[in-house]
Design an enzyme around this catalytic site. Structure first.
Site, PDB file in Angstrom:
ATOM      1  N   HIS A   9     -12.904  -2.369  17.939  1.00 25.42           N
ATOM      2  CA  HIS A   9     -13.090  -1.192  18.797  1.00 25.42           C
ATOM      3  C   HIS A   9     -14.301  -1.371  19.710  1.00 25.42           C
ATOM      4  CE1 HIS A   9     -13.235   3.262  19.615  1.00 25.42           C
ATOM      5  NE2 HIS A   9     -14.509   2.958  19.820  1.00 25.42           N
TER       6      HIS A   9
ATOM      7  N   HIS B 299     -15.114  -1.855  24.100  1.00 27.24           N
ATOM      8  CA  HIS B 299     -16.104  -1.337  25.059  1.00 27.24           C
ATOM      9  C   HIS B 299     -16.795  -2.482  25.795  1.00 27.24           C
ATOM     10  CE1 HIS B 299     -15.728   2.813  23.944  1.00 27.24           C
ATOM     11  NE2 HIS B 299     -16.149   2.641  22.701  1.00 27.24           N
TER      12      HIS B 299
ATOM     13  N   GLU C 203     -12.996   6.145  25.553  1.00 25.41           N
ATOM     14  CA  GLU C 203     -12.520   5.572  24.298  1.00 25.41           C
ATOM     15  C   GLU C 203     -11.114   4.989  24.389  1.00 25.41           C
ATOM     16  OE1 GLU C 203     -14.525   5.156  21.842  1.00 25.41           O
ATOM     17  OE2 GLU C 203     -16.152   6.380  22.660  1.00 25.41           O
TER      18      GLU C 203
END
Length: 758
Positions: free
Chosen positions: A550, A554, A579
């Protein structure tokens, strides 16, 4: 170890880790320097691209954990400037990274004041331009260039608050952040600067001939002034500035209190029954109570204890400590801030803070967010109740097996992690402690890097860390596999330590800019994975594997950007879209072929995660998914409520949290706790925006469904995602980028399917 630069011969000495292939260093020439050998060093010559490299191995930099710590080396390298297209040639790493973290507390004040003066001088120069000579280039672009320079020094001064090993440095950095925040508030409320922009627009007839991205820069710049009240009369602007400054101070103090928390509880081994030995080994021993272990509130210690400890009283004490963390000091800060935010929103003409915030996001209004939340709550509650019924039956069975007579037919908040994990073991035969054995950190990092490289057509290259703040810090360069173009750099800092940011997050430290000079993006990832021990490397749970993937999402969002203007760089998109890429990339961690790629038993790397275990893990993906998402909705509905026009929510936040936890999350918290006091998101930039996690997961699931149809490692599709969404950053509305990838509007059905409810 600090970098040592000699200006006389342009040679830089660094400490770095050698990659499996020395070619991955991508250095085309190396200079040799004299070295006075002693008993702790040896030299080795390695050939790379027909150039000799001399490595000086230092045993002094090793520790006793020789099996799990790679050797460090000193390398000397000449510095070269980048060429125009930034391809292939060596480059000046200092010029490329630009970050310069202060090493003395007293330097922060000096550099902060210098930053303010330099920025004000640039504003003054722009304002001084006569109206008839104002252009897009000498107004909007000139200030974008100034912002690009400002952001680098801003990060240099404020990032240490999250990662420095020195409390004095962290304190000075927090103080600098507070000053910079106030300076920016004042700057974005300057009427003379605002008028200079207005004059430029008027003089150039609204800039109708600009390209779409440049027009968007004009729109977003003026929107920023609107959000900061430049349309208000002077007295109201002054009130707003005071409110914003106080809100900023509160945010800094709130976050600092959480970061500096040192709570730990001493337990006997009997009180920690069920916690695996390899986890206990990583706990600090209580010198005053032989045989006891300290358990801190850091996630690598808290979560495995809550999931594995059979003793309810231990879990209860730990959860109570975590739910009361910073409660006395942060609750007044929190509740004051809710009132201040409403007052500020009222000055700007909005009924409440949520209405103000959501106007500028994908959701467009508070009502749209509340409708989404209600729809999800109504859908999930019946499933959530069934989840808990199953756990109550499991708890009853467990108590009977243990011969315990104090069974209560209810799942307490401190019961849930344990019985959820026990159900995972019994229903799906998935033992997270067994799973961990196949996810040593370095294997996971290398494996996930490989997935991103293949999927997005990138090359990730480990390089000597520039200005590392701790020996654990690593640094990487990203290159485009299509043309070898250098795209950016990122730091990894993966282990917990005192005073460090306590969760997992990515900081966009340097934005990309192509205004007056080429500036590449730099990002920093901070995580808190279990540290290696003398006998065992850092082993990740599957949840932690997903977390790393995750956060790398980013990083990829920041590195993939190709925008000209720093305002639109990387993750500078609507907050409720930030997100989306990261949550989309999480989906790869639930595919059997990917699990095979990113796993290897820590004692024998030829042994991958067994196929049957991988299948069971995937089958259990949506175990108790309803209660998981209801918990997400506790956070987001509380967030929207305390930022509504209902002022009763601004006080007694502990009771309001209890109500939302019971009515939405179906789990009532213990008496006397206030988890909101350590709810970092609500004071750290996600105010009225926590809903964005679930909101953007709808897009994530829909986008991933395309990969499932056409191949999860389809690099052409990955390139399309990179080009249509990741590369453009905030230069267009996120809905456009998502639609450009999908070729259609978003379908909610794929989200419901992904969580097992359709």
């Amino acid at each position: 170890m600090n970098n040592i630069i000699s200006n006389s011969n342009r040679v830089i000495t660094r400490i770095f880790k050698v990659s499996p292939s020395i070619k991955s260093l991508h250095y085309t020439s190396i200079s040799i320097v004299n070295n006075n050998n002693n008993n702790n060093t040896c030299t080795t010559n390695i050939n790379n691209s027909n150039n000799n490299i001399r490595l000086f191995k230092s045993n002094l930099l090793n520790n006793n954990n020789n099996n799990h710590i790679r050797n460090y080396y000193t390398i000397t390298q000449p510095l070269y400037k980048n060429n125009n297209n930034n391809n292939k040639t060596m480059y000046d790493i200092k010029e490329a990274i630009k970050l310069d973290f202060p090493t003395k507390p007293e330097d922060f004040d000096i550099r902060t004041e210098k930053l303010f003066k330099e920025y004000n001088d640039k504003i003054a120069a722009m304002i001084a331009i006569p109206k008839e000579k104002r252009t897009f280039a000498n107004s909007f672009e000139a200030m974008e260039d100034a912002d690009a320079h400002f952001s680098v020094e801003n990060s240099s001064l404020t990032f240490p608050a999250n990662m420095s090993t020195d409390k004095a440095i962290r304190d000075a950095s927090n103080e600098a952040e507070a000053k910079i925040s106030k300076f920016l508030i004042k700057t974005t409320m300057r009427e003379d600067l605002y008028q200079a922009y207005v004059e430029a627009i008027e003089q150039n007839k609204g800039f109708v001939d600009l390209d779409d991205v440049s027009k968007r820069l004009v729109t977003k710049t003026m929107e920023g002034f609107e959000k900061n009240g430049l349309q208000l009369e002077k007295s109201k602007r002054e009130q707003l500035e005071v409110l914003k400054s106080k809100i900023s101070d509160n945010g800094v103090a709130f976050s600092k209190n959480i970061a500096e928390d040192k709570t730990k509880i001493s337990f006997s081994k009997q009180e920690l029954a069920g916690v695996p030995e390899n986890i206990l080994e990583g706990f600090e021993k209580d010198a005053d109570k032989p045989g006891n272990y300290f358990v801190s509130l850091k996630y690598p210690e808290l979560l495995p204890t809550m999931r594995n400890c059979e003793i309810a009283s231990t879990r209860k004490r730990l959860e109570y400590a975590n739910a009361t963390k910073c409660q006395e000091i942060n609750t007044p800060i929190l509740e004051e801030t809710f009132a201040l935010r409403k007052e500020a929103a009222n000055l700007l003409g909005f009924p409440d803070h949520s209405s103000y915030i959501t106007k500028y996001l994908m959701s467009k209004s508070k009502q749209n967010v509340q409708a989404f939340q209600k729809k999800m709550i109504d859908l999930l509650l019946p499933y959530g109740r069934k989840d808990l019924e199953h756990l109550v039956e499991l708890k009853k069975q467990h108590y009977a097996e243990k011969g315990w007579t104090d069974f209560e037919p209810v799942i307490k908040s401190y019961d849930y992690p344990f019985y959820n994990n026990l159900l995972l073991q019994r229903q799906y035969q998935v033992d997270q402690n067994e799973v961990q054995q196949y996810f040593p950190l370095q294997v996971v990092v290398d494996g996930i890097f490989g997935v991103y490289q293949e999927l997005l057509n990138l090359k990730i290259i480990e390089i000597p860390p520039y200005n590392p703040w701790h020996p654990d810090v690593k640094m990487y360069a990203i290159r485009d596999k299509n043309n070898d173009r250098l795209m950016g750099h990122f730091y990894l800092d993966l282990y917990p330590r005192e005073g460090k940011y306590s969760h997992a997050a990515v900081w966009p430290l340097v934005p990309r800019s192509d205004v007056n000079q080429h500036q590449l993006p730099v990002a920093g990832m901070l995580c808190n994975f279990t540290k290696p021990t003398a006998d065992t490397p850092s082993l990740l749970t599957h949840d932690e594997v997903v977390t790393f993937c995750h956060e790398m999402g980013h990083v990829m969002h920041n590195m993939s950007t190709t925008v000209k203007y720093p305002t639109f760089s990387g993750t500078s998109v609507e907050r409720d879209a930030v997100e989306f890429p990261s949550q989309c990339f999480e989906c790869w961690c639930w595919k059997e072929e990917i699990l095979d790629r990113i796993s290897a038993h820590h004692k024998d790397h030829t042994k991958k995660l067994p196929a049957d275990l991988a299948k069971r893990l995937i089958a259990a993906k949506n175990l108790n998914s309803a209660t998981f998402y209801l918990r997400q909705l506790v956070f987001s509905t509380f967030d929207m409520a305390v930022h509504s026009d209902k002022t009763e929510y601004f006080t007694n936040t502990a009771e309001h949290w209890r109500t939302f936890s019971r009515d939405v999350g179906l789990l009532e918290v213990q008496p006397g706790v206030n988890p909101a006091a350590s709810f970092g998101h609500i004071m750290g930039g996600y105010d009225s925006q926590y809903y964005s996690y679930m909101w953007s997961e709808v897009f994530s699931a829909d986008v991933f469904s395309v990969f499932e149809e056409q191949g999860v490692m389809n690099s052409a599709l990955g390139q399309k995602l990179r080009d249509t969404y990741l590369a453009v950053g905030g230069s267009q509305d996120s809905t456009i980028g998502i639609k450009n990838f999908l070729g259609r509007d978003v379908k909610e059905d794929n989200f419901l399917k992904s969580i097992g409810l359709a």
